[in-house]
Motif scaffolding. Structure first.
Motif, PDB file in Angstrom:
ATOM      1  N   MET A   1      23.419  47.281  36.023  1.00 43.79           N
ATOM      2  CA  MET A   1      24.426  46.407  35.941  1.00 43.79           C
ATOM      3  C   MET A   1      25.701  47.162  36.504  1.00 43.79           C
ATOM      4  SD  MET A   1      26.336  46.542  32.261  1.00 43.79           S
ATOM      5  CE  MET A   1      25.196  46.161  31.052  1.00 43.79           C
ATOM      6  N   THR A   2      27.209  45.793  36.861  1.00 38.88           N
ATOM      7  CA  THR A   2      27.297  46.498  37.918  1.00 38.88           C
ATOM      8  C   THR A   2      28.628  46.647  36.597  1.00 38.88           C
ATOM      9  OG1 THR A   2      28.416  43.605  37.130  1.00 38.88           O
ATOM     10  CG2 THR A   2      27.090  44.215  39.720  1.00 38.88           C
ATOM     11  N   ALA A   3      29.575  47.638  37.419  1.00 38.63           N
ATOM     12  CA  ALA A   3      30.784  48.511  36.609  1.00 38.63           C
ATOM     13  C   ALA A   3      31.549  47.242  36.693  1.00 38.63           C
ATOM     14  CB  ALA A   3      31.600  49.461  37.380  1.00 38.63           C
ATOM     15  N   PRO A   4      32.878  46.503  34.988  1.00 37.50           N
ATOM     16  CA  PRO A   4      33.378  46.392  35.020  1.00 37.50           C
ATOM     17  C   PRO A   4      34.245  46.112  36.752  1.00 37.50           C
ATOM     18  CG  PRO A   4      33.496  47.136  33.627  1.00 37.50           C
ATOM     19  CD  PRO A   4      32.443  47.849  33.817  1.00 37.50           C
ATOM     20  N   THR A   5      34.908  44.648  37.316  1.00 39.42           N
ATOM     21  CA  THR A   5      36.415  45.244  37.709  1.00 39.42           C
ATOM     22  C   THR A   5      37.877  45.181  37.468  1.00 39.42           C
ATOM     23  OG1 THR A   5      36.984  42.903  38.039  1.00 39.42           O
ATOM     24  CG2 THR A   5      34.585  43.222  39.327  1.00 39.42           C
ATOM     25  N   GLN A   6      38.313  46.321  38.027  1.00 38.27           N
ATOM     26  CA  GLN A   6      39.487  46.464  37.650  1.00 38.27           C
ATOM     27  C   GLN A   6      40.580  45.075  38.133  1.00 38.27           C
ATOM     28  OE1 GLN A   6      41.217  49.359  36.176  1.00 38.27           O
ATOM     29  NE2 GLN A   6      39.149  50.316  36.266  1.00 38.27           N
ATOM     30  N   PRO A   7      41.591  44.729  37.127  1.00 37.21           N
ATOM     31  CA  PRO A   7      42.404  43.891  37.376  1.00 37.21           C
ATOM     32  C   PRO A   7      43.050  44.068  38.706  1.00 37.21           C
ATOM     33  CG  PRO A   7      43.175  45.066  35.277  1.00 37.21           C
ATOM     34  CD  PRO A   7      42.066  45.534  35.842  1.00 37.21           C
ATOM     35  N   ALA A   8      43.907  43.101  39.680  1.00 37.95           N
ATOM     36  CA  ALA A   8      44.417  43.217  40.653  1.00 37.95           C
ATOM     37  C   ALA A   8      46.009  43.905  39.985  1.00 37.95           C
ATOM     38  CB  ALA A   8      44.865  41.666  41.375  1.00 37.95           C
ATOM     39  N   PRO A   9      46.998  44.788  40.856  1.00 33.99           N
ATOM     40  CA  PRO A   9      47.116  46.223  40.351  1.00 33.99           C
ATOM     41  C   PRO A   9      48.973  44.591  40.691  1.00 33.99           C
ATOM     42  CG  PRO A   9      47.025  46.459  43.018  1.00 33.99           C
ATOM     43  CD  PRO A   9      45.786  45.213  42.348  1.00 33.99           C
ATOM     44  N   LEU A  10      48.671  43.282  41.665  1.00 33.79           N
ATOM     45  CA  LEU A  10      49.675  42.591  41.596  1.00 33.79           C
ATOM     46  C   LEU A  10      49.741  41.073  41.186  1.00 33.79           C
ATOM     47  CD1 LEU A  10      51.237  43.703  45.267  1.00 33.79           C
ATOM     48  CD2 LEU A  10      52.606  44.361  43.121  1.00 33.79           C
ATOM     49  N   LEU A  11      50.548  40.441  40.961  1.00 31.18           N
ATOM     50  CA  LEU A  11      49.904  39.195  39.910  1.00 31.18           C
ATOM     51  C   LEU A  11      50.632  38.273  41.266  1.00 31.18           C
ATOM     52  CD1 LEU A  11      50.118  40.075  36.248  1.00 31.18           C
ATOM     53  CD2 LEU A  11      48.309  39.230  38.153  1.00 31.18           C
ATOM     54  N   GLY A  12      50.350  36.614  41.008  1.00 28.89           N
ATOM     55  CA  GLY A  12      51.521  35.835  42.084  1.00 28.89           C
ATOM     56  C   GLY A  12      52.130  35.197  40.505  1.00 28.89           C
ATOM     57  N   VAL A  13      52.818  34.844  41.393  1.00 28.23           N
ATOM     58  CA  VAL A  13      54.337  34.094  40.392  1.00 28.23           C
ATOM     59  C   VAL A  13      53.840  33.642  39.628  1.00 28.23           C
ATOM     60  CG1 VAL A  13      55.146  32.555  42.107  1.00 28.23           C
ATOM     61  CG2 VAL A  13      56.766  33.359  40.248  1.00 28.23           C
ATOM     62  N   GLY A  14      52.362  32.657  39.736  1.00 29.61           N
ATOM     63  CA  GLY A  14      52.444  31.084  38.840  1.00 29.61           C
ATOM     64  C   GLY A  14      51.208  31.928  37.688  1.00 29.61           C
ATOM     65  N   GLU A  15      51.054  33.005  38.376  1.00 30.88           N
ATOM     66  CA  GLU A  15      49.790  34.215  37.439  1.00 30.88           C
ATOM     67  C   GLU A  15      51.271  34.850  36.480  1.00 30.88           C
ATOM     68  OE1 GLU A  15      46.342  36.267  39.098  1.00 30.88           O
ATOM     69  OE2 GLU A  15      47.815  36.661  40.349  1.00 30.88           O
ATOM     70  N   VAL A  16      51.858  35.251  36.738  1.00 26.93           N
ATOM     71  CA  VAL A  16      53.034  35.658  36.102  1.00 26.93           C
ATOM     72  C   VAL A  16      53.239  34.802  34.860  1.00 26.93           C
ATOM     73  CG1 VAL A  16      55.229  36.631  35.337  1.00 26.93           C
ATOM     74  CG2 VAL A  16      53.683  37.600  37.376  1.00 26.93           C
ATOM     75  N   ALA A  17      53.803  33.223  35.300  1.00 27.10           N
ATOM     76  CA  ALA A  17      54.726  31.862  34.545  1.00 27.10           C
ATOM     77  C   ALA A  17      53.297  31.724  33.505  1.00 27.10           C
ATOM     78  CB  ALA A  17      54.712  31.075  35.540  1.00 27.10           C
ATOM     79  N   ALA A  18      51.626  31.840  34.130  1.00 25.17           N
ATOM     80  CA  ALA A  18      51.193  31.865  33.094  1.00 25.17           C
ATOM     81  C   ALA A  18      50.550  32.535  32.032  1.00 25.17           C
ATOM     82  CB  ALA A  18      49.979  30.897  33.914  1.00 25.17           C
ATOM     83  N   ARG A  19      51.435  33.796  32.126  1.00 25.31           N
ATOM     84  CA  ARG A  19      50.410  35.142  31.645  1.00 25.31           C
ATOM     85  C   ARG A  19      52.171  35.052  30.462  1.00 25.31           C
ATOM     86  NH1 ARG A  19      47.787  39.661  32.248  1.00 25.31           N
ATOM     87  NH2 ARG A  19      48.311  39.854  30.564  1.00 25.31           N
ATOM     88  N   SER A  20      52.886  35.385  30.629  1.00 28.52           N
ATOM     89  CA  SER A  20      54.357  34.924  30.080  1.00 28.52           C
ATOM     90  C   SER A  20      55.262  34.030  29.394  1.00 28.52           C
ATOM     91  CB  SER A  20      55.239  35.189  30.899  1.00 28.52           C
ATOM     92  OG  SER A  20      55.697  34.843  31.916  1.00 28.52           O
ATOM     93  N   GLY A  21      54.275  32.727  29.714  1.00 26.25           N
ATOM     94  CA  GLY A  21      55.193  32.070  28.881  1.00 26.25           C
ATOM     95  C   GLY A  21      55.978  30.941  29.435  1.00 26.25           C
ATOM     96  N   VAL A  22      56.390  31.560  30.556  1.00 30.87           N
ATOM     97  CA  VAL A  22      57.874  31.164  31.573  1.00 30.87           C
ATOM     98  C   VAL A  22      57.786  31.002  32.323  1.00 30.87           C
ATOM     99  CG1 VAL A  22      59.409  32.637  30.416  1.00 30.87           C
ATOM    100  CG2 VAL A  22      58.910  33.521  32.240  1.00 30.87           C
ATOM    101  N   SER A  23      58.779  29.472  32.526  1.00 29.39           N
ATOM    102  CA  SER A  23      58.321  28.471  34.420  1.00 29.39           C
ATOM    103  C   SER A  23      58.688  29.629  35.456  1.00 29.39           C
ATOM    104  CB  SER A  23      59.313  27.642  33.585  1.00 29.39           C
ATOM    105  OG  SER A  23      60.721  28.230  34.152  1.00 29.39           O
TER     106      SER A  23
END
Length: 161
Positions: A1-23
């Motif tokens: 079984m593989t260990a879960p991967t850590q989320p990327a420390p930095l997010l792109g602008v599109g990822e932040v927009a999608a996660r935060s709900g702002v444009s």
């Protein structure tokens, strides 16, 4: 079984927009006002630390309460971009919001109560109107609708979106 991967420390602008709900344009606006900060990738793309999601949540909550961005900026000033406010820090901010919100509620209640017997500008009862200003006596006390805004905090500056 593989260990879960850590989320990327930095997010792109599109990822932040999608996660935060702002444009994306709102993110750029917040950045221009110093509310959030981004770094640049080698390809010159904006990259945000994960702490930006909490900052945006705080900004949006404060905006829903009617706080202007200038006030929100002051609340976030002790926490430079890249530093996420702790639970205790957020509780302290909320306590400040409560005071500002109560002042607005009190002012709006007073405004509502003074308008019950009057229709405001164009009033049909100049002798009885509590907002009447004979001979512009209030002109020496300041600008704007002084009687209507008595007890309210000063209006926020025009902060944009």
């Amino acid at each position: 079984m593989t260990a879960p991967t850590q989320p990327a420390p930095l997010l792109g602008v599109g990822e932040v927009a999608a996660r935060s709900g702002v444009s994306v344009s709102t993110l750029h606006f917040y950045e221009s006002k110093g509310l959030i900060a981004a770094s640049r990738s080698p390809g010159n793309q904006r990259r945000y630390g994960r702490d930006v999601l909490r900052r945006i949540a705080i900004i949006r909550a404060a905006q829903r309460l009617g706080l202007p961005l200038s006030e929100i900026s002051g609340l976030l000033k002790p926490f430079p971009p890249g530093v996420s406010p702790s639970t205790a820090d957020v509780r302290q901010m909320v306590a400040q919001w409560r005071v500002a919100l109560q002042a607005r509620i009190d002012g709006l209640t007073e405004l509502r109560d003074h308008l019950d017997g009057c229709i405001g500008c164009g009033c049909l009862s100049l002798e009885d109107c509590p907002l009447r200003n004979p001979d512009d006596q209030l002109g020496r006390a300041g600008t704007g609708p002084l009687l209507l805004t008595k007890g309210l905090p000063p209006p926020p500056p025009d902060d944009g979106p």
